[in-house]
Design an enzyme around this catalytic site. Structure first.
Site, PDB file in Angstrom:
ATOM      1  N   LYS A   1       0.835  -1.201   0.000  1.00  0.00           N
ATOM      2  CA  LYS A   1       0.000   0.000   0.000  1.00  0.00           C
ATOM      3  C   LYS A   1       0.876   1.261   0.000  1.00  0.00           C
ATOM      4  O   LYS A   1       0.467   2.294  -0.482  1.00  0.00           O
ATOM      5  CB  LYS A   1      -0.948   0.019   1.205  1.00  0.00           C
TER       6      LYS A   1
ATOM      7  N   HIS B   1      -0.275  -3.794  14.883  1.00  0.00           N
ATOM      8  CA  HIS B   1       0.378  -2.650  14.228  1.00  0.00           C
ATOM      9  C   HIS B   1       0.450  -1.526  15.259  1.00  0.00           C
ATOM     10  O   HIS B   1      -0.575  -1.132  15.803  1.00  0.00           O
ATOM     11  CB  HIS B   1      -0.402  -2.200  12.989  1.00  0.00           C
TER      12      HIS B   1
ATOM     13  N   GLU C   1       5.451  -6.239   8.535  1.00  0.00           N
ATOM     14  CA  GLU C   1       4.823  -5.657   7.338  1.00  0.00           C
ATOM     15  C   GLU C   1       5.324  -4.230   7.109  1.00  0.00           C
ATOM     16  O   GLU C   1       4.542  -3.280   7.112  1.00  0.00           O
ATOM     17  CB  GLU C   1       3.301  -5.642   7.520  1.00  0.00           C
TER      18      GLU C   1
HETATM   19  C1  LIG Z   1      -2.071  -3.728   8.145  1.00  0.00           C
HETATM   20  C2  LIG Z   1      -0.931  -2.828   7.811  1.00  0.00           C
HETATM   21  N1  LIG Z   1       0.291  -3.385   7.704  1.00  0.00           N
HETATM   22  C3  LIG Z   1       1.373  -2.637   7.389  1.00  0.00           C
HETATM   23  C4  LIG Z   1       1.260  -1.282   7.149  1.00  0.00           C
HETATM   24  C5  LIG Z   1       2.482  -0.523   6.790  1.00  0.00           C
HETATM   25  O1  LIG Z   1       2.869   0.304   7.821  1.00  0.00           O
HETATM   26  P1  LIG Z   1       4.176   1.188   7.759  1.00  0.00           P
HETATM   27  O2  LIG Z   1       4.184   1.885   6.462  1.00  0.00           O
HETATM   28  O3  LIG Z   1       4.099   2.063   8.929  1.00  0.00           O
HETATM   29  O4  LIG Z   1       5.353   0.255   7.868  1.00  0.00           O
HETATM   30  C6  LIG Z   1       0.011  -0.655   7.300  1.00  0.00           C
HETATM   31  C7  LIG Z   1      -0.126   0.789   7.117  1.00  0.00           C
HETATM   32  O5  LIG Z   1      -1.191   1.363   7.087  1.00  0.00           O
HETATM   33  C8  LIG Z   1      -1.115  -1.456   7.628  1.00  0.00           C
HETATM   34  O6  LIG Z   1      -2.338  -0.921   7.759  1.00  0.00           O
END
Ligand SMILES: Cc1ncc(COP(=O)(O)O)c(C=O)c1O
Length: 363
Positions: free
Chosen positions: A41, A169, A246
């Site tokens: 994402k 998270h 993640e």
């Molecule tokens: C379920 C989940 N995993 C991983 C991430 C990635 O987080 P980050 O960019 O802080 O590493 C997000 C970010 O919104 C998330 O919602």
């Protein structure tokens, strides 16, 4: 930078392949027990995904389109976790058809959906953990109460699913180390209790949140954060527990540089206003959706004055910054932002028909 601008025009988002690989290596060296599943994402550009495939990273996907993007880049279903705790039934079915069988959930309702449409799937229970001080709060919308966790894992088992562990998270851009410490402790208690109940709790997914620097003068919290996580993991989990994460921002943020040009200039209230060819509806959309603050740099020197930067659309919301210390610029001057690879192009729109910044890969 000038040659990038000459070759591609502006606005342009340059993503460095070397920087992407460097971040993956940095993550692995700092957290050797933790397998990174890149949260696409943050930036799902096909070339970014191909670089990630080449590093043998795994993937966190949140929709069927994201699953298909990873497959198109050469990733395998076994390398993916469907880490969206609320999934449309059709997506559960389609993920299963494509061979993705590891997914998260955080409610009874979701468990029923998964059990019916992905029988036997491996599920991770996402628990609610403190998100104190994180720039993007993620426990507001997601996560089961830890007190309900064991009942949910047992229910998953009774429904014929494989409750393989827990996930959390701590919130994105997390610089409050205690969030990780507390979350890991909660996860360890749940894994221990689940094992006592003969459940196959073997995976702990520590999510994302790993912080990056947006400003040159900022402290780099990653080494500190990872040192604490490493210590806590070794203390809390025996070697049979598989640890995954993640990371999104950490892997792709430092790899991206956005280059824009001044397309208009005005003096308003005795201040210089510079209108750029990208703004908060484009690759700077992270200022809205990601609560991001960026450092704006220019290629020319000279005496600076307090200036305003605005984007190209007709909306007053599209004022990028009101207090930048900048030398006087002319039309065509380049303004650039570093460390902007995450949550930028990913949420850019074409409002007013202004096309999003072109993404180009650079060494
Ligand atoms: C379920 C989940 N995993 C991983 C991430 C990635 O987080 P980050 O960019 O802080 O590493 C997000 C970010 O919104 C998330 O919602």
């Amino acid at each position: 930078m000038q040659s990038l601008v000459r070759r591609h025009g502006t606005p342009v988002m340059a993503i460095s392949r070397d920087a992407l690989k460097r971040q993956v290596t940095r993550f692995r060296e700092a957290l050797p027990r933790v397998e990174p599943f890149y949260a696409i994402k943050a930036n799902s550009h096909p070339e970014v995904l191909k670089v990630m495939v080449s590093t043998k990273a795994n993937f966190d996907v949140a929709s069927i389109a994201e699953i298909d993007a990873v497959l198109a880049a050469g990733g395998k279903p076994s390398q993916m976790i469907f880490a969206n705790t609320i999934k449309p039934v059709e997506s559960i079915v389609a993920a299963t058809q494509r061979g993705v069988d590891l997914m998260t959930f955080d409610s009874e309702y979701e468990l029923d959906k998964i059990a019916e449409n992905a029988p036997g799937a491996r599920v991770l229970l996402r628990i609610k953990v403190p998100n104190i001080g994180s720039v993007v709060e993620l426990s507001l919308k997601f996560g089961a109460e830890p007190a309900d966790a064991m009942d949910l894992l047992i229910k998953a088992h009774k429904l014929g699913l494989r409750p393989v562990g827990v996930s959390f998270h701590v919130g994105s851009q997390c610089t409050h180390l205690e969030n990780y410490i507390e979350a890991l402790e909660l996860a360890a208690i749940l894994v221990r209790d689940a094992k006592l109940k003969q459940l196959p709790a073997e995976i702990v997914d520590i999510g994302g949140g790993f912080p990056i620097r947006h400003f040159d003068g900022d402290e780099d919290y990653f080494e500190q954060t990872s040192a604490v996580i490493r210590r806590e993991i070794d203390r809390l989990f025996d070697p049979n527990v598989r640890l995954i994460a993640e990371p999104g921002r950490f892997l792709v943020g430092p790899a991206g540089t956005l280059l824009m040009r001044v397309i208009g200039k005005a003096i308003r209230d005795n201040k210089h206003w510079y209108y750029l060819d990208d703004g908060v509806y484009g690759a700077l959309s992270g200022m809205i959706f990601d609560h991001a603050k960026y450092e704006f740099k220019v290629l020319r020197g000279g005496r600076t004055q307090l200036s305003t930067l605005a984007g190209p659309t007709c909306d007053s919301l599209d004022i990028i910054s009101r207090g930048e210390d900048l030398p006087e610029m002319d039309l065509g001057d380049v303004v650039y932002v570093e460390n902007v690879g995450a949550y930028s192009s990913a949420s850019a729109t074409t409002f007013n028909g202004v096309p999003p910044a072109r993404v180009v890969m650079v060494p």
